[in-house]
Design a protein around this motif. Structure first.
Motif, PDB file in Angstrom:
ATOM      1  N   ARG A   1      -2.616   6.284  11.845  1.00 28.18           N
ATOM      2  CA  ARG A   1      -3.339   5.405  10.931  1.00 28.18           C
ATOM      3  C   ARG A   1      -2.384   4.395  10.299  1.00 28.18           C
ATOM      4  NH1 ARG A   1      -6.176  10.179   9.620  1.00 28.18           N
ATOM      5  NH2 ARG A   1      -4.751  10.572   7.850  1.00 28.18           N
ATOM      6  N   TYR A   2      -1.174   4.854  10.016  1.00 27.62           N
ATOM      7  CA  TYR A   2      -0.195   3.962   9.394  1.00 27.62           C
ATOM      8  C   TYR A   2       0.379   2.960  10.391  1.00 27.62           C
ATOM      9  CZ  TYR A   2       4.021   2.352   7.032  1.00 27.62           C
ATOM     10  OH  TYR A   2       4.994   1.558   6.477  1.00 27.62           O
TER      11      TYR A   2
ATOM     12  N   PRO B   1       0.839  -1.214   0.000  1.00 31.85           N
ATOM     13  CA  PRO B   1       0.000   0.000   0.000  1.00 31.85           C
ATOM     14  C   PRO B   1       0.866   1.253   0.000  1.00 31.85           C
ATOM     15  CG  PRO B   1      -0.735  -1.570   1.670  1.00 31.85           C
ATOM     16  CD  PRO B   1       0.581  -2.061   1.171  1.00 31.85           C
ATOM     17  N   VAL B   2       0.330   2.305  -0.558  1.00 31.04           N
ATOM     18  CA  VAL B   2       1.040   3.585  -0.564  1.00 31.04           C
ATOM     19  C   VAL B   2       1.200   4.067   0.867  1.00 31.04           C
ATOM     20  CG1 VAL B   2       0.967   5.975  -1.322  1.00 31.04           C
ATOM     21  CG2 VAL B   2       0.175   4.162  -2.851  1.00 31.04           C
ATOM     22  N   THR B   3       2.398   4.446   1.214  1.00 27.72           N
ATOM     23  CA  THR B   3       2.672   4.907   2.575  1.00 27.72           C
ATOM     24  C   THR B   3       2.607   6.425   2.646  1.00 27.72           C
ATOM     25  OG1 THR B   3       5.048   4.893   2.079  1.00 27.72           O
ATOM     26  CG2 THR B   3       4.138   2.934   3.120  1.00 27.72           C
ATOM     27  N   PRO B   4       2.227   6.962   3.817  1.00 28.90           N
ATOM     28  CA  PRO B   4       2.164   8.429   3.936  1.00 28.90           C
ATOM     29  C   PRO B   4       3.564   9.028   4.031  1.00 28.90           C
ATOM     30  CG  PRO B   4       1.721   7.416   6.055  1.00 28.90           C
ATOM     31  CD  PRO B   4       1.813   6.290   5.064  1.00 28.90           C
ATOM     32  N   LEU B   5       3.675  10.268   3.636  1.00 31.34           N
ATOM     33  CA  LEU B   5       4.927  11.002   3.813  1.00 31.34           C
ATOM     34  C   LEU B   5       4.947  11.504   5.258  1.00 31.34           C
ATOM     35  CD1 LEU B   5       7.495  12.386   2.767  1.00 31.34           C
ATOM     36  CD2 LEU B   5       6.053  14.320   2.078  1.00 31.34           C
TER      37      LEU B   5
ATOM     38  N   ALA C   1      10.194   4.969  14.278  1.00 29.33           N
ATOM     39  CA  ALA C   1       9.937   3.664  13.664  1.00 29.33           C
ATOM     40  C   ALA C   1       8.945   3.785  12.511  1.00 29.33           C
ATOM     41  CB  ALA C   1       9.407   2.690  14.711  1.00 29.33           C
ATOM     42  N   ALA C   2       7.876   4.559  12.713  1.00 30.88           N
ATOM     43  CA  ALA C   2       6.865   4.721  11.672  1.00 30.88           C
ATOM     44  C   ALA C   2       7.438   5.448  10.458  1.00 30.88           C
ATOM     45  CB  ALA C   2       5.660   5.477  12.227  1.00 30.88           C
ATOM     46  N   ALA C   3       8.185   6.520  10.705  1.00 33.67           N
ATOM     47  CA  ALA C   3       8.749   7.305   9.596  1.00 33.67           C
ATOM     48  C   ALA C   3       9.746   6.477   8.789  1.00 33.67           C
ATOM     49  CB  ALA C   3       9.413   8.568  10.138  1.00 33.67           C
TER      50      ALA C   3
ATOM     51  N   VAL D   1       3.720  20.097  14.829  1.00 35.59           N
ATOM     52  CA  VAL D   1       4.043  18.976  13.928  1.00 35.59           C
ATOM     53  C   VAL D   1       3.154  17.777  14.249  1.00 35.59           C
ATOM     54  CG1 VAL D   1       5.846  17.402  13.141  1.00 35.59           C
ATOM     55  CG2 VAL D   1       6.414  19.782  13.712  1.00 35.59           C
ATOM     56  N   HIS D   2       2.947  17.503  15.524  1.00 36.18           N
ATOM     57  CA  HIS D   2       2.120  16.364  15.925  1.00 36.18           C
ATOM     58  C   HIS D   2       0.665  16.566  15.503  1.00 36.18           C
ATOM     59  CE1 HIS D   2       4.715  13.849  18.717  1.00 36.18           C
ATOM     60  NE2 HIS D   2       5.534  14.776  18.249  1.00 36.18           N
ATOM     61  N   GLU D   3       0.174  17.791  15.588  1.00 39.84           N
ATOM     62  CA  GLU D   3      -1.196  18.054  15.178  1.00 39.84           C
ATOM     63  C   GLU D   3      -1.378  17.820  13.681  1.00 39.84           C
ATOM     64  OE1 GLU D   3      -2.151  21.988  16.359  1.00 39.84           O
ATOM     65  OE2 GLU D   3      -2.000  21.586  18.519  1.00 39.84           O
ATOM     66  N   THR D   4      -0.346  18.162  12.908  1.00 35.07           N
ATOM     67  CA  THR D   4      -0.448  18.051  11.455  1.00 35.07           C
ATOM     68  C   THR D   4      -0.233  16.620  10.971  1.00 35.07           C
ATOM     69  OG1 THR D   4       0.361  20.323  11.215  1.00 35.07           O
ATOM     70  CG2 THR D   4       0.462  18.912   9.264  1.00 35.07           C
ATOM     71  N   TRP D   5       0.798  15.958  11.482  1.00 41.02           N
ATOM     72  CA  TRP D   5       1.202  14.651  10.960  1.00 41.02           C
ATOM     73  C   TRP D   5       0.814  13.484  11.848  1.00 41.02           C
ATOM     74  CZ3 TRP D   5       2.740  14.640   6.087  1.00 41.02           C
ATOM     75  CH2 TRP D   5       3.269  15.828   5.558  1.00 41.02           C
ATOM     76  N   GLY D   6       0.489  13.740  13.121  1.00 40.45           N
ATOM     77  CA  GLY D   6       0.178  12.659  14.046  1.00 40.45           C
ATOM     78  C   GLY D   6      -0.942  11.739  13.595  1.00 40.45           C
ATOM     79  N   PRO D   7      -2.090  12.266  13.128  1.00 36.78           N
ATOM     80  CA  PRO D   7      -3.185  11.378  12.696  1.00 36.78           C
ATOM     81  C   PRO D   7      -2.764  10.418  11.579  1.00 36.78           C
ATOM     82  CG  PRO D   7      -3.999  13.611  13.032  1.00 36.78           C
ATOM     83  CD  PRO D   7      -2.508  13.686  13.144  1.00 36.78           C
ATOM     84  N   ALA D   8      -1.998  10.925  10.589  1.00 35.15           N
ATOM     85  CA  ALA D   8      -1.554  10.051   9.495  1.00 35.15           C
ATOM     86  C   ALA D   8      -0.612   8.978  10.011  1.00 35.15           C
ATOM     87  CB  ALA D   8      -0.872  10.884   8.412  1.00 35.15           C
TER      88      ALA D   8
END
Length: 337
Positions: free
Chosen positions: A87-88, A55-59, A139-141, A77-84
């Motif tokens: 989910r990943y 699957p396509v992974t988020p940036l 780890a996620a990134a 940064v957490h507010e902007t990217w945390g939800p994505a």
């Protein structure tokens, strides 16, 4: 036809389990593909074929962007990217991959199966942390970036390999055979059957419709095989002409120490390829037959290979023998040419 996206093709059928390959004296097409791939692409991984299905992974920004030097989260940064990121790689998944092997009882006490499917959920009465730790973010990134990089590399490599194998079949550098699905008489596949829009689709299916051989989307009637005779030297010779490096340093398989077959078999394969190139050139441009012109056509081969190939092609095109130049020099065109 429209060229299909690689992720829409069924790579798992033939490239995830070799025990599923049909049995024959010759090489099943998937076998031939996996043999030529490490000769042509560096670095190569057989899992590339299933990597394109990921699957396509988020940036996701790296952890140093999301935390202060003291490992404190940066709210914006957490507010902007945390939800994505969640989910990943949900917190339950992150904890499971790192904690369950060390203390499975502790992890099991925190989570229970999710009736709706997906990652486990926090047990009743417990509050699952919503703050993403530095290690979790990192780890996620890293995982997302690695998956994306492998998928992109796989797309480039597979398109390249499929294109080169199709050209080898079209140029008759390899002999492709077909056997009816379910068994039957093996027949040779005409090289013109490789005048196709989407070679990757054929490499994925490893099958062909012998009534519509150029339509890669037609319902297949035959399985595809490649003759073992001459395959290895032809594959190596082609790999030297079209190497692909997936590294910015430009390292090719040969640079990395990948070895080919005996030199004598390679020279014969290069000679055969030079003959094919000269033949195609002379059929299209019968007046352009001087040594410099033929040299440009065959590319980088030794003088010995070139002369042997030229002598063979002279037997097919008698007019090359005409003219009055001294032996060993470029012949002049006959009068009136």
């Amino acid at each position: 036809m429209v060229i299909q996206d690689l992720s829409s093709l069924d790579w798992a059928r033939w490239y995830s389990d070799r025990t599923m390959w049909p049995i024959d004296r010759d090489l099943f097409l998937a076998d031939a593909v996996l043999r030529i791939a490490p000769m042509m692409v560096f670095p190569w991984d057989d899992d590339f074929f299933t990597s394109v299905l990921a699957p396509v992974t988020p940036l996701i920004p790296d952890a140093t962007t999301a935390f202060t030097p003291d490992s404190e989260p940066l709210p914006e940064v957490h507010e902007t990217w945390g939800p994505a990121l969640l989910r990943y790689m949900p917190i339950a998944e992150y904890e499971a991959t790192r904690a369950v092997t060390a203390d499975p009882a502790f992890w099991a006490s925190r989570y229970e199966p999710n009736p709706a499917g997906g990652p486990p959920r926090a047990r009743v009465g417990m509050t699952d942390a919503t703050t993403i730790s530095y290690d979790h973010w990192e780890a996620a990134a890293l995982t997302a970036a690695d998956v994306a990089d492998r998928r992109d590399s796989a797309r480039v490599a597979i398109r390249h390999i499929a294109h080169q194998i199709a050209k080898m079949a079209l140029d008759e550098a390899i002999t492709v055979l077909a056997r009816p699905i379910g068994g039957g008489e093996v027949v040779a596949v005409d090289s013109d059957a490789w005048r196709i829009d989407d070679p990757a689709a054929r490499i994925a299916s490893c099958m062909i419709n012998m009534r519509e051989p150029c339509a890669t989307s037609a319902p297949p009637t035959h399985l595809l095989f490649v003759s073992r005779v001459g395959f290895e030297p032809a594959a190596w010779a082609k790999a030297q002409l079209a190497p692909l490096s997936l590294l910015k340093e430009g390292i090719t398989p040969k640079d990395a120490g990948v070895l080919g077959p005996r030199p004598s078999t390679i020279w014969k394969a290069k000679e055969d390829q030079a003959v094919v190139a000269m033949r195609a050139h002379l059929n299209a441009h019968p007046h352009a037959y001087t040594r410099p012109e033929l040299r440009r056509v065959v590319g980088a081969v030794s003088d010995t290979v070139f002369e042997k190939a030229r002598n063979r092609i002279r037997e097919e095109f008698e007019f090359i023998k005409l003219g009055g130049a001294p032996r060993g020099s470029d012949r002049r065109p006959p009068a009136g040419r």
